[in-house]
Design an enzyme around this catalytic site. Structure first.
Site, PDB file in Angstrom:
ATOM      1  N   GLU A 155     -11.085   0.059   7.399  1.00  0.00           N
ATOM      2  CA  GLU A 155     -10.453  -0.561   8.565  1.00  0.00           C
ATOM      3  C   GLU A 155     -11.569  -1.251   9.319  1.00  0.00           C
ATOM      4  O   GLU A 155     -12.462  -0.593   9.862  1.00  0.00           O
ATOM      5  CB  GLU A 155      -9.800   0.520   9.443  1.00  0.00           C
ATOM      6  CG  GLU A 155      -8.774   1.373   8.717  1.00  0.00           C
ATOM      7  CD  GLU A 155      -7.418   0.690   8.573  1.00  0.00           C
ATOM      8  OE1 GLU A 155      -7.230  -0.383   9.181  1.00  0.00           O
ATOM      9  OE2 GLU A 155      -6.557   1.228   7.846  1.00  0.00           O
ATOM     10  N   ASN A 201       0.821  -1.210   0.000  1.00  0.00           N
ATOM     11  CA  ASN A 201       0.000   0.000   0.000  1.00  0.00           C
ATOM     12  C   ASN A 201       0.861   1.269   0.000  1.00  0.00           C
ATOM     13  O   ASN A 201       0.397   2.351   0.368  1.00  0.00           O
ATOM     14  CB  ASN A 201      -0.964   0.007   1.187  1.00  0.00           C
ATOM     15  CG  ASN A 201      -2.165   0.915   0.938  1.00  0.00           C
ATOM     16  OD1 ASN A 201      -2.586   1.101  -0.206  1.00  0.00           O
ATOM     17  ND2 ASN A 201      -2.702   1.495   2.008  1.00  0.00           N
TER      18      ASN A 201
END
Ligand code: NAG
Ligand code: NAG
Ligand code: ZN
Length: 423
Positions: A243, A121
């Site tokens: 998340e 990422n």
């Protein structure tokens, strides 16, 4: 029963049942593990004039919850296709791609980074800092995602992470590397999408740390080379970073609960591609062929491309507002229309007029009725030579009829949930 009869029976079963999913690999990890994608649709593997959505899990090897939830999601949708209206709607109207694990190497050793010790990422090209411009240094997992986005036009997506409970949206970084709210051109729409996730979740929106359970990436902590911004800038894809659990590696016994907490969020986010926004196709007036043009919305510096084959476009937007939507394609006159976007999606098909067409121009000044132009222009150019007063009367009468029909159609469509207009 002989072999051929068995084959025949299987063939008929497949006709009636339909295959809802296929699996394919988009590439390999550093150690050679295939990166499997499950595609769920009523016509997996085919191109249709429909939006596509992708879910990616386990970008960070030590965040396995997303990987587990995505497998459950795929199973749940296939199991409930015949029973649940939302599952049916998703299968019939969206091409849903699920990549449960982008980082199988990291997962196998419980580490965040891939086998070359790179954070996937942070490995995408960045809009502000050209950290990762060297193609030869890009990780195979990253390259696989980038190729996948070139092959399939995704309208939106989400990547699942762990370690917090919040729906994160672009931008992820700021120009000066400081931490503050830095919204992208579609900030409002991203807030809307992130809220769909957090409000459908059991307790994400109750967060004490993040108002409504959502956050702008850069206002939380800026990152560079992330997947989210790259998707929006280069993939035409509205990506959220989700998340989904405070605990990165919870005991397996908690997975059913975490799945239940996230199930409606995951489904509603995918369904939002069908339930909201402005969708349609772009055609050329002369032969009615699909035009892979572009669509822009006044006041938002972002371009949505229509699909190369069917010229369908899918423009996600916040409901409850009026938008000026313009479709254009090289060699054609752009067209603009106002769309009032309520709670439901709107279909707006555009028919563009070639720039060089002269016959049509004359007619439009004759008949300023703003309707039925495709039919009338053909009619007019074909019979131009013998134009008489009678023809003008016929055209005017046709215009009158078409206008009535359009009005009737609009009235009919207002009865159904999705409004539809042709411009
Ligand atoms: C949500 O629920 C989980 C599991 O019960 C809990 O660990 C977490 O603290 C809750 N979060 C919020 C924001 O309420
Ligand atoms: C629109 O965005 C592009 C980058 O995508 C940028 O180069 C351009 O300056 C922007 N235009 C305006 C008017 O903000
Ligand atoms: Zn992560």
């Amino acid at each position: 029963m002989n072999f051929f009869m068995v084959l025949l029976i299987l063939f008929f079963i497949s006709l009636f049942e339909g295959f809802l999913e296929r699996a394919f690999s988009i590439g390999k990890s550093v150690t050679g593990f295939p990166l499997w994608v499950i595609e769920i649709s009523d016509r997996p593997g085919e191109i249709e004039a429909e939006p596509a959505f992708k879910y990616i899990g386990n970008v960070h090897g030590d965040e396995p919850v997303g990987r587990e939830l995505l497998l459950r999601l795929a199973n749940w949708i296939c199991d409930n296709y015949g029973k649940d209206p939302l599952a049916k709607m998703i299968v019939n109207n969206v091409h849903l791609h699920i990549l449960p694990s982008l980082n199988p190497d990291g997962f196998s050793v419980r580490k965040r980074n891939n086998a070359n010790n790179v954070d996937l990422n942070r490995d995408f090209p960045d809009q502000f800092f050209p950290l990762n411009e060297d193609l030869s240094l890009r990780q195979p997992e990253t390259t696989a995602v980038m190729t996948w986005l070139r092959d399939i036009r995704f309208t939106a997506s989400a990547t699942l992470h762990g370690g917090a409970l919040v729906a994160n949206f672009p931008w992820d970084g700021t120009e000066d590397k400081r931490k503050y709210y830095y919204g992208c051109p579609d900030d409002e729409t991203f807030r809307f999408l992130a809220r769909i996730y957090s409000k459908s979740h059991r307790n994400m929106s109750l967060s004490k740390e993040f108002e409504e359970g959502i956050t702008n990436g850069a206002s939380w902590y800026p990152i560079y080379g992330g997947m989210q911004d790259w998707n929006y800038i280069h993939g035409g894809c509205f990506e959220l970073t989700l998340e989904i659990s405070d605990n990165k590696w919870p005991p397996a016994s908690e997975l059913p609960t975490i799945w239940e907490y996230n199930r409606m969020s995951m489904l509603n986010l995918v369904a939002s591609l069908v339930k909201t926004g402005v969708h349609g196709r772009i055609f050329s007036l002369d032969k009615g062929k699909p035009l892979p043009g572009i669509v822009v919305v006044k006041g938002i510096n972002y371009t949505v491309k229509a699909h190369q084959a069917y010229a369908d476009y899918h423009r996600l937007l916040t409901p409850g507002q009026k938008y000026e939507v313009t479709a254009s394609s090289p060699g054609y006159k752009p067209k603009t229309t106002s769309v009032w976007l309520g709670e439901n999606a709107v279909t707006a098909d555009f028919i563009l007029i070639p720039e060089a067409s002269s016959g049509g121009k004359l007619l439009r000044s004759n008949c300023d009725c703003n309707c039925g132009q495709p039919l009338l222009t053909h009619f007019f150019t074909d019979t131009y030579n013998g134009i008489t007063f009678t023809l003008v009367v016929v055209v005017a009468f046709l215009c009158f009829l078409l206008q009535r029909r359009v009005r009737f159609n609009l009235w009919k469509q207002r009865q159904s949930s999705r409004r539809s207009i042709t411009i």
